[in-house]
Design an enzyme around this catalytic site. Sequence first.
Site, short mmCIF file in Angstrom:
data_model
loop_
_atom_site.label_atom_id
_atom_site.label_comp_id
_atom_site.label_asym_id
_atom_site.label_seq_id
_atom_site.Cartn_x
_atom_site.Cartn_y
_atom_site.Cartn_z
N LYS A 105 -0.54 7.84 -2.16
CA LYS A 105 -0.11 7.47 -3.51
C LYS A 105 -1.19 7.82 -4.54
CE LYS A 105 4.01 6.01 -2.62
NZ LYS A 105 5.19 6.74 -3.13
N TYR B 18 -1.03 5.23 3.27
CA TYR B 18 -0.17 4.99 2.11
C TYR B 18 -0.99 5.03 0.82
CZ TYR B 18 3.29 2.74 -0.91
OH TYR B 18 4.17 2.45 -1.93
#
Length: 257
Positions: free
Chosen positions: A167, A163
């Site tokens: 991002k 994640y």
Amino acid sequence: MSDMSNTGDKGGGSPVRRRLVVTGSHSGIGRATAALAEALGWSVIGLDLAADGRRVGGELIAFPCDLTDEHSVREAFEKVDEEWGGHAPHALVHCAGIYRFKAATGTTAADWDAVVNLNARGSLLVAAAAARRMIDAGEGGSVTLLSSIAAVRGDAGEPSAAYSASKGAVVSLARQLAVEWGPDGIRCNVVAPGVIDTPMTTVSGDPEAFAQVLRRIPAGRLGTADEVARVCLFLASQDAAYVNGTVIAVDGGQSAS
């Protein structure tokens, strides 16, 4: 933010509803963004894996789309073209994303691919599809991508290498797109939420973890999807006409602490 709503003029000054595509429109920040935009007078089309092409309250229509699949993205935008009579969107707010937390040593290639494919690859596919139409129309536009403060902060409590990396990739991608598309009048910016009270939030079910998170947020509370949506719509609007290539954290001060 007087210009967050329907602001366009065409020809002899007749009003034109600004057109907005929102991904992830069925839940969380995407749903809040679509609903707020519609309330402000935008013409909104949602894209979501769970959509079925039917109208969802008011005038909002959402088309099914697997944002990791190039063919699916192309088909979804063809439906957008048809719905708007061939007119390009004025703005895209890309909210769809996936969050899974797992220690790096336990992260498999499949875990990595599932998260990175949607969060990073999906950002490129949907942004490029919108930008092609904006470039062809010759009227400029706005692309807003959703990152996270996880791009700049590690988290030992809920680790997620996939994640965080995905991002971070969104931020780098947006800066590149801002430079590439700026000459065409297309702005590309990033909103980086902190811990927002949405179905994706996991800490709210654990009182101890929840208390620890709140101690790290100067505002002393979770953010709301509507608060993030308002920043997204500011960037989409003409109020942000000279804002390009930037990252705005919506995190109650967490990334500054």
